[in-house]
Write a protein that holds these residues in place. Sequence first.
Motif, PDB file in Angstrom:
ATOM      1  N   ARG A 143      66.332 136.797  61.757  1.00 14.89           N
ATOM      2  CA  ARG A 143      64.911 136.544  61.963  1.00 14.89           C
ATOM      3  C   ARG A 143      64.510 135.098  61.676  1.00 14.89           C
ATOM      4  O   ARG A 143      63.628 134.556  62.332  1.00 14.89           O
ATOM      5  CB  ARG A 143      64.076 137.471  61.060  1.00 14.89           C
ATOM      6  N   PHE A 144      65.149 134.491  60.670  1.00 14.34           N
ATOM      7  CA  PHE A 144      64.732 133.162  60.232  1.00 14.34           C
ATOM      8  C   PHE A 144      65.951 132.269  60.003  1.00 14.34           C
ATOM      9  O   PHE A 144      67.062 132.759  59.782  1.00 14.34           O
ATOM     10  CB  PHE A 144      63.915 133.251  58.931  1.00 14.34           C
ATOM     11  N   HIS A 145      65.718 130.964  60.038  1.00 12.39           N
ATOM     12  CA  HIS A 145      66.779 129.992  59.791  1.00 12.39           C
ATOM     13  C   HIS A 145      66.710 129.407  58.379  1.00 12.39           C
ATOM     14  O   HIS A 145      67.603 128.664  57.981  1.00 12.39           O
ATOM     15  CB  HIS A 145      66.703 128.854  60.810  1.00 12.39           C
ATOM     16  N   GLY A 146      65.648 129.703  57.649  1.00 10.03           N
ATOM     17  CA  GLY A 146      65.510 129.149  56.304  1.00 10.03           C
ATOM     18  C   GLY A 146      65.057 127.707  56.289  1.00 10.03           C
ATOM     19  O   GLY A 146      65.234 127.006  55.285  1.00 10.03           O
ATOM     20  N   ARG A 150      64.957 124.718  53.245  1.00 12.22           N
ATOM     21  CA  ARG A 150      65.702 123.455  53.334  1.00 12.22           C
ATOM     22  C   ARG A 150      64.757 122.262  53.219  1.00 12.22           C
ATOM     23  O   ARG A 150      65.075 121.264  52.567  1.00 12.22           O
ATOM     24  CB  ARG A 150      66.470 123.396  54.653  1.00 12.22           C
ATOM     25  N   ALA A 151      63.592 122.374  53.858  1.00 11.91           N
ATOM     26  CA  ALA A 151      62.619 121.282  53.790  1.00 11.91           C
ATOM     27  C   ALA A 151      62.082 121.094  52.377  1.00 11.91           C
ATOM     28  O   ALA A 151      61.588 120.010  52.042  1.00 11.91           O
ATOM     29  CB  ALA A 151      61.463 121.553  54.756  1.00 11.91           C
ATOM     30  N   SER A 152      62.188 122.127  51.559  1.00 15.00           N
ATOM     31  CA  SER A 152      61.715 122.051  50.173  1.00 15.00           C
ATOM     32  C   SER A 152      62.855 121.792  49.198  1.00 15.00           C
ATOM     33  O   SER A 152      62.710 122.013  47.994  1.00 15.00           O
ATOM     34  CB  SER A 152      61.000 123.357  49.802  1.00 15.00           C
ATOM     35  N   TRP A 154      65.777 123.303  48.774  1.00 18.11           N
ATOM     36  CA  TRP A 154      66.580 124.405  48.273  1.00 18.11           C
ATOM     37  C   TRP A 154      68.014 124.230  48.773  1.00 18.11           C
ATOM     38  O   TRP A 154      68.254 123.615  49.811  1.00 18.11           O
ATOM     39  CB  TRP A 154      66.031 125.748  48.750  1.00 18.11           C
ATOM     40  N   THR A 155      68.966 124.785  48.044  1.00 17.27           N
ATOM     41  CA  THR A 155      70.380 124.688  48.396  1.00 17.27           C
ATOM     42  C   THR A 155      70.869 126.026  48.935  1.00 17.27           C
ATOM     43  O   THR A 155      70.689 127.063  48.284  1.00 17.27           O
ATOM     44  CB  THR A 155      71.222 124.303  47.162  1.00 17.27           C
ATOM     45  N   GLU A 156      71.482 126.002  50.112  1.00 19.08           N
ATOM     46  CA  GLU A 156      72.051 127.225  50.669  1.00 19.08           C
ATOM     47  C   GLU A 156      73.464 127.415  50.109  1.00 19.08           C
ATOM     48  O   GLU A 156      74.310 126.525  50.206  1.00 19.08           O
ATOM     49  CB  GLU A 156      72.096 127.174  52.192  1.00 19.08           C
ATOM     50  N   LEU A 157      73.711 128.592  49.533  1.00 18.76           N
ATOM     51  CA  LEU A 157      75.000 128.868  48.897  1.00 18.76           C
ATOM     52  C   LEU A 157      75.959 129.632  49.789  1.00 18.76           C
ATOM     53  O   LEU A 157      77.173 129.569  49.594  1.00 18.76           O
ATOM     54  CB  LEU A 157      74.782 129.672  47.606  1.00 18.76           C
ATOM     55  N   GLY A 158      75.442 130.372  50.746  1.00 18.45           N
ATOM     56  CA  GLY A 158      76.302 131.185  51.598  1.00 18.45           C
ATOM     57  C   GLY A 158      75.622 132.496  51.941  1.00 18.45           C
ATOM     58  O   GLY A 158      74.394 132.604  51.907  1.00 18.45           O
ATOM     59  N   LEU A 159      76.434 133.497  52.258  1.00 23.20           N
ATOM     60  CA  LEU A 159      75.926 134.795  52.689  1.00 23.20           C
ATOM     61  C   LEU A 159      76.238 135.874  51.661  1.00 23.20           C
ATOM     62  O   LEU A 159      77.258 135.825  50.968  1.00 23.20           O
ATOM     63  CB  LEU A 159      76.540 135.198  54.033  1.00 23.20           C
ATOM     64  N   THR A 160      75.349 136.856  51.577  1.00 18.00           N
ATOM     65  CA  THR A 160      75.645 138.043  50.786  1.00 18.00           C
ATOM     66  C   THR A 160      76.668 138.896  51.538  1.00 18.00           C
ATOM     67  O   THR A 160      76.978 138.646  52.704  1.00 18.00           O
ATOM     68  CB  THR A 160      74.381 138.877  50.539  1.00 18.00           C
ATOM     69  N   GLN A 161      77.167 139.935  50.872  1.00 15.01           N
ATOM     70  CA  GLN A 161      78.132 140.824  51.510  1.00 15.01           C
ATOM     71  C   GLN A 161      77.460 141.865  52.391  1.00 15.01           C
ATOM     72  O   GLN A 161      78.140 142.590  53.114  1.00 15.01           O
ATOM     73  CB  GLN A 161      78.987 141.515  50.448  1.00 15.01           C
ATOM     74  N   GLY A 162      76.140 141.964  52.310  1.00 17.49           N
ATOM     75  CA  GLY A 162      75.432 142.872  53.198  1.00 17.49           C
ATOM     76  C   GLY A 162      75.134 144.232  52.618  1.00 17.49           C
ATOM     77  O   GLY A 162      74.612 145.103  53.318  1.00 17.49           O
ATOM     78  N   PHE A 163      75.440 144.446  51.326  1.00 17.81           N
ATOM     79  CA  PHE A 163      75.115 145.731  50.712  1.00 17.81           C
ATOM     80  C   PHE A 163      73.651 145.743  50.287  1.00 17.81           C
ATOM     81  O   PHE A 163      73.066 144.709  49.979  1.00 17.81           O
ATOM     82  CB  PHE A 163      76.002 145.996  49.491  1.00 17.81           C
ATOM     83  N   VAL A 180      71.673 132.996  51.197  1.00 13.74           N
ATOM     84  CA  VAL A 180      71.246 132.847  49.808  1.00 13.74           C
ATOM     85  C   VAL A 180      70.872 131.388  49.557  1.00 13.74           C
ATOM     86  O   VAL A 180      71.683 130.486  49.773  1.00 13.74           O
ATOM     87  CB  VAL A 180      72.356 133.281  48.831  1.00 13.74           C
ATOM     88  N   PHE A 181      69.637 131.173  49.105  1.00 14.09           N
ATOM     89  CA  PHE A 181      69.158 129.836  48.748  1.00 14.09           C
ATOM     90  C   PHE A 181      68.770 129.831  47.271  1.00 14.09           C
ATOM     91  O   PHE A 181      68.264 130.831  46.752  1.00 14.09           O
ATOM     92  CB  PHE A 181      67.929 129.450  49.582  1.00 14.09           C
ATOM     93  N   VAL A 182      68.990 128.692  46.606  1.00 13.01           N
ATOM     94  CA  VAL A 182      68.572 128.547  45.210  1.00 13.01           C
ATOM     95  C   VAL A 182      67.856 127.210  45.039  1.00 13.01           C
ATOM     96  O   VAL A 182      68.087 126.257  45.789  1.00 13.01           O
ATOM     97  CB  VAL A 182      69.766 128.619  44.231  1.00 13.01           C
TER      98      VAL A 182
END
Length: 363
Positions: A143-146, A150-152, A154-163, A180-182
């Motif tokens: 749905r979204f690209h995040g 990113r403009a704020s 935040w750091t993208e760490l990767g993907l969850t496992q989907g559970f 996942v962003f932090v």
Amino acid sequence: MPTDSPATACLSELQIRLVARHEEPRYKELMAQHHYLGDLPKIGETLWYVATWRDQWVALLSISAAALKCGVRDRWIGWDFTTQYGRLKLIANNSRFLILPDWHLPNVGSRVLSLMQRRLSGDWQTRFGHPVLLLETFVDPSRFHGGVYRASNWTELGLTQGFRRTRAGYSQAHHAPKRVFVYPLCRNPKVLLTQADRAQLQLTGKPNIMLSAAQMRILPDFFNDIADPRSRSGRRHRLSSVLSIAAAATLCGMKGYKAMAGWAKDLGDKALGRLGCRRVNGQYVVPSESVIRDVLIRVDPAVLDGALQKWNAAFAPDDKCIAVDGKTMCNAVDDKGHQTHIMSAVGHQSAVCHTQKKSALCP
């Protein structure tokens, strides 16, 4: 959408504040109407924010407790299982972010996030008694690209496992993984989240309790059959209560007698009642550090280990693999002058120590 003000002036006049109690029905209605995930109940440590422009509502945010498990986040932080349980409350989750339909203007999203980030830790400290060091959020890539995160910065760490988290635990089937962003709310959050000295974090308020109310209530029953090694005179606390506090504190990540006593002192009345503490003049009395130390030194370790094994059999998660490890206890010798050797069995999946045994002398 404002028609009498340029976009830059609109951004400079944006403000953010906590949602007042009488505004919560409106907040929930708008979130349910416009957010694709719908409304989110206010459970546990949660703050709701509204961004405004000249008293008009622009955007809504929900900040709640962090996800219990997130592989990419936990690897990025570098903490172990025990430390995670003690520090997880220092992370908050941006669980909802909604820009209302008439306010989809350039840079509104990043401006709202920036305003929230500046005040969140102070609001959290005031409301819940402890700071927040790190923000996290999960973005559905279908749905979204995040881009707003990113403009704020935040750091993208990767993907969850989907559970997905369910009432029964975690779903068996994989669903769509989330990005996942932090965002750090202080310098070096990874260092603070993993450091050994908990006192430097200046944590206050109620401790994390990784046991349900039913588990806390039944825990003293596992120790009822253990003989009390103390003399009858001077006993202020039931043996089952002292052992329950020590066991519960250990399950919640406390290490050492001082940490156990401090953890118990911070508990609320309901938790103390469930653990079997006695009341004096209408207030619960908590075992001191010296009482906990005295009991754990004197109690029969084999009998205590048997009681803890029964607890593990009833409540510990199932493990596919068991790791067996041994170590020599420093400055611990038996009556013959031999150093003490301990063998432990620890579950790979649960990280639970199922049993410990004093082993034979090493050759």
